[in-house]
Design an enzyme around this catalytic site. Structure first.
Site, PDB file in Angstrom:
ATOM      1  N   HIS A 100       0.793  -1.229   0.000  1.00  0.00           N
ATOM      2  CA  HIS A 100       0.000   0.000   0.000  1.00  0.00           C
ATOM      3  C   HIS A 100       0.829   1.283   0.000  1.00  0.00           C
ATOM      4  O   HIS A 100       0.276   2.364  -0.177  1.00  0.00           O
ATOM      5  CB  HIS A 100      -0.961   0.014   1.200  1.00  0.00           C
ATOM      6  CG  HIS A 100      -2.317   0.573   0.849  1.00  0.00           C
ATOM      7  ND1 HIS A 100      -3.412   0.474   1.682  1.00  0.00           N
ATOM      8  CD2 HIS A 100      -2.743   1.264  -0.236  1.00  0.00           C
ATOM      9  CE1 HIS A 100      -4.465   1.075   1.132  1.00  0.00           C
ATOM     10  NE2 HIS A 100      -4.081   1.563  -0.030  1.00  0.00           N
ATOM     11  N   ASP A 123      -9.566  -0.015   4.632  1.00  0.00           N
ATOM     12  CA  ASP A 123      -8.371  -0.617   5.223  1.00  0.00           C
ATOM     13  C   ASP A 123      -8.636  -0.970   6.684  1.00  0.00           C
ATOM     14  O   ASP A 123      -9.441  -0.311   7.343  1.00  0.00           O
ATOM     15  CB  ASP A 123      -7.235   0.427   5.145  1.00  0.00           C
ATOM     16  CG  ASP A 123      -5.835  -0.165   5.110  1.00  0.00           C
ATOM     17  OD1 ASP A 123      -4.979   0.391   4.397  1.00  0.00           O
ATOM     18  OD2 ASP A 123      -5.588  -1.174   5.808  1.00  0.00           O
ATOM     19  N   HIS A 125      -6.186  -0.606   8.592  1.00  0.00           N
ATOM     20  CA  HIS A 125      -5.163   0.310   9.102  1.00  0.00           C
ATOM     21  C   HIS A 125      -5.312   1.703   8.503  1.00  0.00           C
ATOM     22  O   HIS A 125      -5.804   1.853   7.401  1.00  0.00           O
ATOM     23  CB  HIS A 125      -3.777  -0.235   8.752  1.00  0.00           C
ATOM     24  CG  HIS A 125      -3.590  -1.685   9.075  1.00  0.00           C
ATOM     25  ND1 HIS A 125      -3.780  -2.696   8.142  1.00  0.00           N
ATOM     26  CD2 HIS A 125      -3.251  -2.300  10.236  1.00  0.00           C
ATOM     27  CE1 HIS A 125      -3.552  -3.871   8.714  1.00  0.00           C
ATOM     28  NE2 HIS A 125      -3.232  -3.669   9.987  1.00  0.00           N
ATOM     29  N   ASP A 127      -2.641   3.745   7.869  1.00  0.00           N
ATOM     30  CA  ASP A 127      -1.506   3.985   6.960  1.00  0.00           C
ATOM     31  C   ASP A 127      -1.079   5.451   6.992  1.00  0.00           C
ATOM     32  O   ASP A 127      -0.713   6.019   5.958  1.00  0.00           O
ATOM     33  CB  ASP A 127      -1.859   3.567   5.525  1.00  0.00           C
ATOM     34  CG  ASP A 127      -2.129   2.079   5.404  1.00  0.00           C
ATOM     35  OD1 ASP A 127      -2.394   1.615   4.271  1.00  0.00           O
ATOM     36  OD2 ASP A 127      -2.083   1.376   6.425  1.00  0.00           O
ATOM     37  N   HIS A 140       4.558   1.073   3.948  1.00  0.00           N
ATOM     38  CA  HIS A 140       3.139   0.821   3.621  1.00  0.00           C
ATOM     39  C   HIS A 140       2.218   1.267   4.751  1.00  0.00           C
ATOM     40  O   HIS A 140       1.007   1.346   4.565  1.00  0.00           O
ATOM     41  CB  HIS A 140       2.894  -0.640   3.230  1.00  0.00           C
ATOM     42  CG  HIS A 140       2.902  -1.626   4.359  1.00  0.00           C
ATOM     43  ND1 HIS A 140       2.285  -2.856   4.268  1.00  0.00           N
ATOM     44  CD2 HIS A 140       3.483  -1.586   5.592  1.00  0.00           C
ATOM     45  CE1 HIS A 140       2.462  -3.531   5.401  1.00  0.00           C
ATOM     46  NE2 HIS A 140       3.189  -2.790   6.211  1.00  0.00           N
ATOM     47  N   ASP A 227      -7.446  -1.691   0.405  1.00  0.00           N
ATOM     48  CA  ASP A 227      -6.483  -2.642   0.964  1.00  0.00           C
ATOM     49  C   ASP A 227      -7.283  -3.874   1.348  1.00  0.00           C
ATOM     50  O   ASP A 227      -8.168  -3.800   2.192  1.00  0.00           O
ATOM     51  CB  ASP A 227      -5.816  -2.013   2.197  1.00  0.00           C
ATOM     52  CG  ASP A 227      -4.760  -2.897   2.835  1.00  0.00           C
ATOM     53  OD1 ASP A 227      -3.842  -2.348   3.465  1.00  0.00           O
ATOM     54  OD2 ASP A 227      -4.849  -4.129   2.716  1.00  0.00           O
ATOM     55  N   ASP A 229      -6.855  -6.158   3.208  1.00  0.00           N
ATOM     56  CA  ASP A 229      -6.887  -6.526   4.627  1.00  0.00           C
ATOM     57  C   ASP A 229      -8.006  -5.817   5.395  1.00  0.00           C
ATOM     58  O   ASP A 229      -8.202  -6.056   6.584  1.00  0.00           O
ATOM     59  CB  ASP A 229      -5.524  -6.363   5.319  1.00  0.00           C
ATOM     60  CG  ASP A 229      -5.114  -4.920   5.565  1.00  0.00           C
ATOM     61  OD1 ASP A 229      -3.894  -4.677   5.617  1.00  0.00           O
ATOM     62  OD2 ASP A 229      -5.972  -4.026   5.733  1.00  0.00           O
ATOM     63  N   GLU A 272      -2.300  -5.081  -1.551  1.00  0.00           N
ATOM     64  CA  GLU A 272      -1.896  -6.002  -0.489  1.00  0.00           C
ATOM     65  C   GLU A 272      -2.360  -7.454  -0.667  1.00  0.00           C
ATOM     66  O   GLU A 272      -2.394  -8.196   0.306  1.00  0.00           O
ATOM     67  CB  GLU A 272      -2.291  -5.454   0.892  1.00  0.00           C
ATOM     68  CG  GLU A 272      -1.621  -4.117   1.245  1.00  0.00           C
ATOM     69  CD  GLU A 272      -0.176  -4.238   1.758  1.00  0.00           C
ATOM     70  OE1 GLU A 272       0.301  -5.361   1.932  1.00  0.00           O
ATOM     71  OE2 GLU A 272       0.454  -3.186   1.981  1.00  0.00           O
TER      72      GLU A 272
HETATM   73  N1  LIG Z   1       0.505   0.590  11.624  1.00  0.00           N
HETATM   74  C1  LIG Z   1       1.285  -0.512  11.129  1.00  0.00           C
HETATM   75  C2  LIG Z   1       2.605  -0.035  10.620  1.00  0.00           C
HETATM   76  O1  LIG Z   1       3.451  -0.873  10.305  1.00  0.00           O
HETATM   77  O2  LIG Z   1       2.787   1.208  10.535  1.00  0.00           O
HETATM   78  C3  LIG Z   1       1.518  -1.502  12.270  1.00  0.00           C
HETATM   79  N2  LIG Z   1       0.648  -2.628  11.922  1.00  0.00           N
HETATM   80  C4  LIG Z   1       1.029  -3.928  12.490  1.00  0.00           C
HETATM   81  C5  LIG Z   1       0.976  -3.876  13.995  1.00  0.00           C
HETATM   82  C6  LIG Z   1       1.200  -5.260  14.554  1.00  0.00           C
HETATM   83  C7  LIG Z   1       1.140  -5.250  16.066  1.00  0.00           C
HETATM   84  C8  LIG Z   1      -0.160  -4.637  16.544  1.00  0.00           C
HETATM   85  C9  LIG Z   1      -0.371  -3.254  15.905  1.00  0.00           C
HETATM   86  N3  LIG Z   1      -0.276  -3.345  14.461  1.00  0.00           N
HETATM   87  C10 LIG Z   1       0.650  -2.733  10.476  1.00  0.00           C
HETATM   88  C11 LIG Z   1       0.463  -1.298  10.101  1.00  0.00           C
HETATM   89  C12 LIG Z   1       0.766  -1.002   8.650  1.00  0.00           C
HETATM   90  C13 LIG Z   1      -0.218  -1.703   7.705  1.00  0.00           C
HETATM   91  C14 LIG Z   1      -0.032  -1.252   6.291  1.00  0.00           C
HETATM   92  B1  LIG Z   1      -1.216  -1.688   5.298  1.00  0.00           B
HETATM   93  O3  LIG Z   1      -0.976  -1.115   4.005  1.00  0.00           O
HETATM   94  O4  LIG Z   1      -1.293  -3.121   5.227  1.00  0.00           O
HETATM   95  O5  LIG Z   1      -2.457  -1.158   5.776  1.00  0.00           O
HETATM   96 MN   LIG Z   2      -4.025  -2.630   5.926  1.00  0.00          MN
HETATM   97 MN   LIG Z   3      -3.129  -0.299   3.721  1.00  0.00          MN
END
Ligand SMILES: N[C@@]1(C(=O)O)CN(C[C@@H]2CCCCN2)C[C@@H]1CCC[B-](O)(O)O
Ligand SMILES: [Mn+2]
Ligand SMILES: [Mn+2]
Ligand SMILES: [Mn+2]
Length: 303
Positions: A100, A123, A125, A127, A140, A227, A229, A272
């Site tokens: 993403h 989503d 998330h 992002d 992402h 996304d 997910d 994704e």
């Molecule tokens: N905010 C996140 C980041 O890495 O910044 C952290 N998160 C994973 C994390 C695992 C442990 C519990 C809290 N969440 C994934 C997210 C990005 C998703 C990107 B997408 O494009 O898939 O939406």
């Molecule tokens: Mn996501």
């Molecule tokens: Mn995303």
């Protein structure tokens, strides 16, 4: 009506291998002919766009916590040019990810051509992490902050013009938002319909409220960034950051159908899909849902 499928075999915004194979699986599942069936004139620029960019970047050390920053930035810049040039020719870009982070490119391209466009972001998330708030350094999880121009400017990303305004994006499906992101959403007054609101109001009302917020007269171009997910992991299991308690198959498709019905769609991202993270049947299921979401957003109806 013409559309261009922009396959982005890219995984640099996150650590799990395989998401770069998303586009080829969606294409090989028959997406182009499915879209032609809907009456679209379909162009596809091949499976190898953007792949050679990484070759010219011989060293890409982390910038702060950010991983693969130069490659992500350069690929997104190329995606922006591709999406922007299709949009300029009146062709609807359908971007297939890939992770993403690519939305930094797709939405930049859309805003180049449609400065008044609004963004509907589906989503689990947000992002929207900045370089200061990210825990993972996976880009992402950051595209929206770059598009809004939040956080300290990073020279390697200077090509991104902060054209998106906080009141021009709306989220549906959120259920895994970092503390830093919650703060950013609050401080910027960004509208988000989490799974709590979906449960409370039902998806029909949520989509209506979301569009009322960013497109009250239904006269603004819409960039839909989906996304997979956002869907419940039982619906789309083969994705990099699955989170339980997601959208049903129908809720996901309703969003796409309702956006198509506005007649305002100018760009679509299906992101994704990672065909290497589950058993064969679950991969097939995830790829199939990516194709059906795209069809629903591009005019497929149930009757
Ligand atoms: N905010 C996140 C980041 O890495 O910044 C952290 N998160 C994973 C994390 C695992 C442990 C519990 C809290 N969440 C994934 C997210 C990005 C998703 C990107 B997408 O494009 O898939 O939406
Ligand atoms: Mn996501
Ligand atoms: Mn995303
Ligand atoms: Mn082209």
């Amino acid at each position: 009506k013409s559309l261009a499928i922009v396959g982005c075999p890219f995984s640099g915004g996150q650590p799990r291998p395989g998401v770069d194979q998303g586009p080829i699986h969606l294409i090989q599942a028959g997406l182009p002919s499915q879209l032609e069936e809907l009456g679209w004139k379909v162009q596809f620029d091949g499976h190898h766009q953007f792949e050679d960019i990484a070759k010219f970047i011989t060293s890409d050390p982390d910038i702060g916590k950010l991983k693969n920053p130069r490659v992500v930035s350069k690929v997104c810049e190329a995606v922006a040019k591709s999406v922007g040039s299709h949009a300029k020719q009146g062709v609807l870009p359908v971007t297939l990810g890939g992770d993403h982070s690519l939305a930094m490119g797709t939405i930049s391209g859309t805003l180049e051509q449609y400065p008044d466009a609004c963004v509907v972001w589906i989503d689990a998330h947000a992002d929207i992490n900045t370089a200061e708030t990210t825990d993972t350094g996976n880009i992402h999880g950051m595209p929206v902050s770059f598009l809004l121009g939040l956080g300290q400017p990073i020279p390697e990303f200077a090509w991104i013009k902060p054209q998106l305004k906080p009141n021009k994006i709306v989220y549906i499906g959120l259920r895994d938002v970092d503390a830093g992101e919650k703060k950013i959403l609050r401080e910027n007054g960004i509208k988000a319909f989490s799974m709590h609101e979906v449960d409370k109001h039902g998806i029909g009302k949520v989509v209506e409220l979301a569009l009322d917020h960013v497109n009250p007269k239904r006269d603004l171009p819409i960039h839909l960034s989906f996304d997979v997910d956002a869907l419940d992991p039982t619906v789309a299991p083969s994705t990099g950051t699955p989170v339980r308690g997601g959208l049903t198959f129908r809720e996901g498709h309703y969003i796409c159908e309702a956006i198509y019905e506005t007649g305002c769609l100018v760009a679509l991202d299906i992101m994704e899909v990672n065909p290497s993270l589950a058993k064969e049947e679950e991969v097939r299921q995830t790829v199939a849902v990516g194709c059906s979401l795209a069809r629903s957003a591009l005019g497929e109806t149930l009757l």
